[in-house]
Design an enzyme around this catalytic site. Sequence first.
Site, PDB file in Angstrom:
ATOM      1  NE  ARG A  31      -3.604   0.724   0.206  1.00 48.00           N
ATOM      2  CZ  ARG A  31      -4.815   0.958   0.688  1.00 48.00           C
ATOM      3  NH1 ARG A  31      -5.615  -0.034   0.989  1.00 48.00           N
ATOM      4  NH2 ARG A  31      -5.254   2.204   0.849  1.00 48.00           N
TER       5      ARG A  31
ATOM      6  NE  ARG B 294      -7.623   1.290  -3.035  1.00 44.75           N
ATOM      7  CZ  ARG B 294      -7.398   0.398  -4.002  1.00 44.75           C
ATOM      8  NH1 ARG B 294      -7.102   0.790  -5.231  1.00 44.75           N
ATOM      9  NH2 ARG B 294      -7.447  -0.879  -3.747  1.00 44.75           N
TER      10      ARG B 294
ATOM     11  CB  SER C  74     -20.289 -19.041  17.859  1.00 46.24           C
ATOM     12  OG  SER C  74     -20.549 -20.425  17.701  1.00 46.24           O
TER      13      SER C  74
ATOM     14  CB  SER D  14     -20.496 -23.755  16.661  1.00 40.58           C
ATOM     15  OG  SER D  14     -21.330 -23.900  17.784  1.00 40.58           O
TER      16      SER D  14
ATOM     17  CB  THR E 213     -27.226 -20.444  18.546  1.00 42.89           C
ATOM     18  OG1 THR E 213     -27.175 -20.190  19.946  1.00 42.89           O
ATOM     19  CG2 THR E 213     -26.440 -19.364  17.819  1.00 42.89           C
TER      20      THR E 213
ATOM     21  CE  LYS F 287     -30.866 -23.038  20.389  1.00 41.51           C
ATOM     22  NZ  LYS F 287     -30.571 -23.769  21.615  1.00 41.51           N
TER      23      LYS F 287
ATOM     24  CG  ASP G   5     -30.177 -27.464  22.466  1.00 41.87           C
ATOM     25  OD1 ASP G   5     -28.953 -27.588  22.226  1.00 41.87           O
ATOM     26  OD2 ASP G   5     -30.799 -26.407  22.244  1.00 41.87           O
TER      27      ASP G   5
ATOM     28  N   GLY H 234     -21.958 -27.908  31.551  1.00 42.56           N
ATOM     29  CA  GLY H 234     -22.668 -27.581  30.314  1.00 42.56           C
ATOM     30  C   GLY H 234     -21.815 -27.871  29.087  1.00 42.56           C
TER      31      GLY H 234
HETATM   32  P1  NAP Z   1     -33.671 -18.194  27.574  1.00 41.65           P
HETATM   33  O1  NAP Z   1     -34.664 -18.859  26.705  1.00 41.65           O
HETATM   34  O2  NAP Z   1     -33.443 -16.731  27.447  1.00 41.65           O
HETATM   35  O3  NAP Z   1     -34.092 -18.500  29.098  1.00 41.65           O
HETATM   36  C1  NAP Z   1     -33.383 -17.934  30.146  1.00 41.65           C
HETATM   37  C2  NAP Z   1     -33.881 -18.503  31.471  1.00 41.65           C
HETATM   38  O4  NAP Z   1     -33.028 -17.989  32.487  1.00 41.65           O
HETATM   39  C3  NAP Z   1     -35.300 -18.073  31.816  1.00 41.65           C
HETATM   40  O5  NAP Z   1     -35.914 -19.083  32.535  1.00 41.65           O
HETATM   41  C4  NAP Z   1     -35.058 -16.842  32.696  1.00 41.65           C
HETATM   42  O6  NAP Z   1     -36.086 -16.608  33.599  1.00 41.65           O
HETATM   43  C5  NAP Z   1     -33.825 -17.271  33.455  1.00 41.65           C
HETATM   44  N1  NAP Z   1     -33.048 -16.136  33.947  1.00 41.65           N
HETATM   45  C6  NAP Z   1     -32.238 -15.348  33.218  1.00 41.65           C
HETATM   46  N2  NAP Z   1     -31.675 -14.421  34.007  1.00 41.65           N
HETATM   47  C7  NAP Z   1     -32.150 -14.648  35.267  1.00 41.65           C
HETATM   48  C8  NAP Z   1     -31.923 -14.040  36.514  1.00 41.65           C
HETATM   49  N3  NAP Z   1     -31.098 -13.003  36.642  1.00 41.65           N
HETATM   50  N4  NAP Z   1     -32.547 -14.542  37.603  1.00 41.65           N
HETATM   51  C9  NAP Z   1     -33.383 -15.583  37.491  1.00 41.65           C
HETATM   52  N5  NAP Z   1     -33.629 -16.216  36.319  1.00 41.65           N
HETATM   53  C10 NAP Z   1     -33.017 -15.746  35.216  1.00 41.65           C
HETATM   54  O7  NAP Z   1     -32.237 -18.855  27.423  1.00 41.65           O
HETATM   55  P2  NAP Z   1     -31.890 -20.387  27.063  1.00 41.65           P
HETATM   56  O8  NAP Z   1     -31.659 -20.509  25.606  1.00 41.65           O
HETATM   57  O9  NAP Z   1     -32.904 -21.250  27.704  1.00 41.65           O
HETATM   58  O10 NAP Z   1     -30.494 -20.544  27.781  1.00 41.65           O
HETATM   59  C11 NAP Z   1     -30.410 -20.706  29.173  1.00 41.65           C
HETATM   60  C12 NAP Z   1     -29.041 -21.221  29.542  1.00 41.65           C
HETATM   61  O11 NAP Z   1     -28.825 -22.485  28.947  1.00 41.65           O
HETATM   62  C13 NAP Z   1     -27.894 -20.327  29.054  1.00 41.65           C
HETATM   63  O12 NAP Z   1     -26.969 -20.172  30.073  1.00 41.65           O
HETATM   64  C14 NAP Z   1     -27.260 -21.121  27.944  1.00 41.65           C
HETATM   65  O13 NAP Z   1     -25.866 -20.915  27.869  1.00 41.65           O
HETATM   66  C15 NAP Z   1     -27.548 -22.540  28.361  1.00 41.65           C
HETATM   67  N6  NAP Z   1     -27.541 -23.448  27.205  1.00 41.65           N
HETATM   68  C16 NAP Z   1     -26.568 -24.372  27.171  1.00 41.65           C
HETATM   69  C17 NAP Z   1     -26.506 -25.247  26.115  1.00 41.65           C
HETATM   70  C18 NAP Z   1     -25.415 -26.263  26.085  1.00 41.65           C
HETATM   71  O14 NAP Z   1     -25.261 -26.937  25.062  1.00 41.65           O
HETATM   72  N7  NAP Z   1     -24.671 -26.427  27.165  1.00 41.65           N
HETATM   73  C19 NAP Z   1     -27.455 -25.199  25.079  1.00 41.65           C
HETATM   74  C20 NAP Z   1     -28.459 -24.226  25.158  1.00 41.65           C
HETATM   75  C21 NAP Z   1     -28.497 -23.355  26.235  1.00 41.65           C
HETATM   76  P3  NAP Z   1     -37.397 -15.754  33.193  1.00 41.65           P
HETATM   77  O15 NAP Z   1     -38.314 -16.723  32.494  1.00 41.65           O
HETATM   78  O16 NAP Z   1     -37.909 -15.255  34.477  1.00 41.65           O
HETATM   79  O17 NAP Z   1     -36.919 -14.669  32.277  1.00 41.65           O
END
Ligand code: NAP
Length: 518
Positions: free
Chosen positions: A39, A64, A251, A253, A303, A307, A348, A484
Site C-alpha cells: 500500500r 490509493r 461462538s 461452534s 442458536t 431457534k 439440545d 454444560g
Molecule cells: P432463555 O430462553 O433466554 O431463558 C433464560 C432462562 O433464564 C429463563 O428461565 C429466565 O427466567 C432465566 N433467567 C435469566 N436471568 C435470570 C436471573 N437473573 N434470575 C433468574 N432467572 C433468570 O435462554 P436459554 O436458551 O434457555 O439458555 C439458558 C441457559 O442455557 C444459558 O446459560 C445457555 O448458555 C444454556 N444453554 C446451554 C446449552 C449447552 O449446550 N450447554 C445449550 C443451550 C443453552 P425468566 O423466564 O424469568 O426470564
Amino acid sequence: MAPTKRTLLAVPITASDTASARRQIKSAHTARADILEFRLDHMADADWPTLLAEASLPVIVTLRPRDQGGKFTGSEDQRLDLLADIAKARPAFIDFEWPHFAASSRARELISSITCDSLDADKPALILSLHDFHCVPSNLNESIAQMSSAPAAILKVVCMAQSIHDNLPLLDFAQQSSRPTIIIAMGQAGQISRVLAAKLGTFLSFSCLSLDQASAPGQIPLDEMRSLYRWERITPQTSLFGVVGSPIVHSLSPAIHNAAFEQTDFPGLYLPFLVEPGYENFARFMDGFLSRPWLDLRGLSVTIPHKENALRYLRDNSAHVDSLAERIGSVNTIVSSLETPLSGYNTDLDGALDALTLGMGITRPDLSGRKVAVLGAGGAARAIVAGLTQAGAQVLIYNRTASRAQRLAEEFTATTVPLAQLAKTTARIIINATSIGMSPNTQASPFPRDALKPDMTVFDTVYNPQQTLLLTQAAQAAATTISGADMFIRQAAKQFELWTGQPAPLTTMQQVLYRALA
Ligand code: NAP
C-alpha cells in the site's frame, strides 16, 4: 466461476517506513502468505524500490487516492507519473480504481500502456477495483458490467456489508465471472466472503498478520484462515455448514465443527453466519443461501435468537421437522442436501440427557421416577423438561417468572414450585437451565450454597465458564457435577452425525472446546 489455481492469501504491507515495512514483509513470509500488497499510499517514507526488489513473493502495488479510501494526497497526474515509474520495477500486479480509469483518458492510456490484461505476462497485470465503503450499492451490477468492458486481468469488487445478505451480490459476481475476480464484503457481516472466496476460486483473499495490523474492517488473521477455517482444504467441492445467530462472534461452534471435519477428512467448511434478530432476516438468509445450489449449504446449527424462527421457516416451507423438535417448539439443527429434503431437529435434548446420564453413570430409562429440579423455563429448559418427562422423570420447575414455569409445566406434565422454596427441594438431581453464572456474571449462582448436598447431582447447562460458581460449590459439597460443556459437545456431535452420516470424533471436539474455554 473463472478457472483458477488455489485462491491465494494476500497480506497488505502498510508500514510507513522501510524498517517497519521490512518487518511486516518478514512476518508475512513466516506466516506463509502467498502474495503481498504494497500500500504505497501508506508507505510514504519507505524505500519501496528497494523493498520491491527484495520481495521474494509476488507484489500488488496500490497507490490509493483519498476519494477511494486511500492516503495518497498528490494530484492525479502525480499519481499516474508515480505509477508509471513503479511499473518499471515490474511488480506482478498494479491495482487501479475503476472510477478513475473510466473518468480520464490519460489514466486509461497510461494504465493500459504500463499494465497487461492477462496474468503471466511480462508486464504488471492490471487489477481494476471498484469500492464502496458504506454499503452494497443498488447499481452494483451495472457498475460491474461497465468495469468488465475494460481490459483488466482481474476484476476486484469491495463493498461494506451492512448485513449477511450483502454478501450475496458479491458471491454471485465471483460465481458468474469468466475472468479472475477478487471479492470482499467488508465488516463483520461480510467476513464469510473472505473465506468463501476459496470455495468460489477467486484470485485471492486479503488476510492480516494480526487484528491490530488489519488494513480493512473484517480481515481475518492468516493463522485463523489456516487453522480455524482450514484454508488449504477449501475447494469448489467443499460443502458449506455454519451457525446462524446474533451475536455470533464468540461462538465456539466453528472451531469444534471445523476440527471435526479435519479429523474425519470430511470436505466441509463451517462458518459463523451473523443473522440479525427477526423472522424476516432468518427467512431471507435461508432463501438467499438455499437458492444458490453452488454454495452447497448442507447444514446449520441454529442458536439465539433464531431457534423458533428456524421451526417456523421449516413449517412455512413444508419441510420435515423431527417430532421431538416439534414438541420442544424449536429447531437447533437444519439439514439440507440434494439427497435429503430440508429437515429440522433439536439436538439440545439428546445433548442434555446424554450428558446427564453419562455423568451419573445411568441410562435414560433409569431416570424414570426420579425427582429432578429444573431451574429456568426458557429454550434450554424446554428441551430438558421435554426429555426428562419423556424418560418418566418427575420434574419440578423453578423459574423467576412463575407464569412461564406454569405454561411449561402444563405442556409437559411437570410441576411448578415457587423459587422461594428452592432451598428445600426434595429433588436430588438439580439442573440449572437459566443463564445465571454465565460469563461475564461468573460470581452468581442460581442455587443456595447451603442447600447443596453430597447425594445430589448438579448439572449446569452454562458452559462458559466451564467451571461455574454453582459447579465449584457443588463439588465442595461433594455432589456429583456435570458441566454444560458436556451437553454442548454432545449436541454438537449429534449435529455432526446428522450432517455427515458418520460418527462424530468426540475426543477431538472435546479437546477443542476445553482448550477454547480454558
Ligand atoms: P432463555 O430462553 O433466554 O431463558 C433464560 C432462562 O433464564 C429463563 O428461565 C429466565 O427466567 C432465566 N433467567 C435469566 N436471568 C435470570 C436471573 N437473573 N434470575 C433468574 N432467572 C433468570 O435462554 P436459554 O436458551 O434457555 O439458555 C439458558 C441457559 O442455557 C444459558 O446459560 C445457555 O448458555 C444454556 N444453554 C446451554 C446449552 C449447552 O449446550 N450447554 C445449550 C443451550 C443453552 P425468566 O423466564 O424469568 O426470564
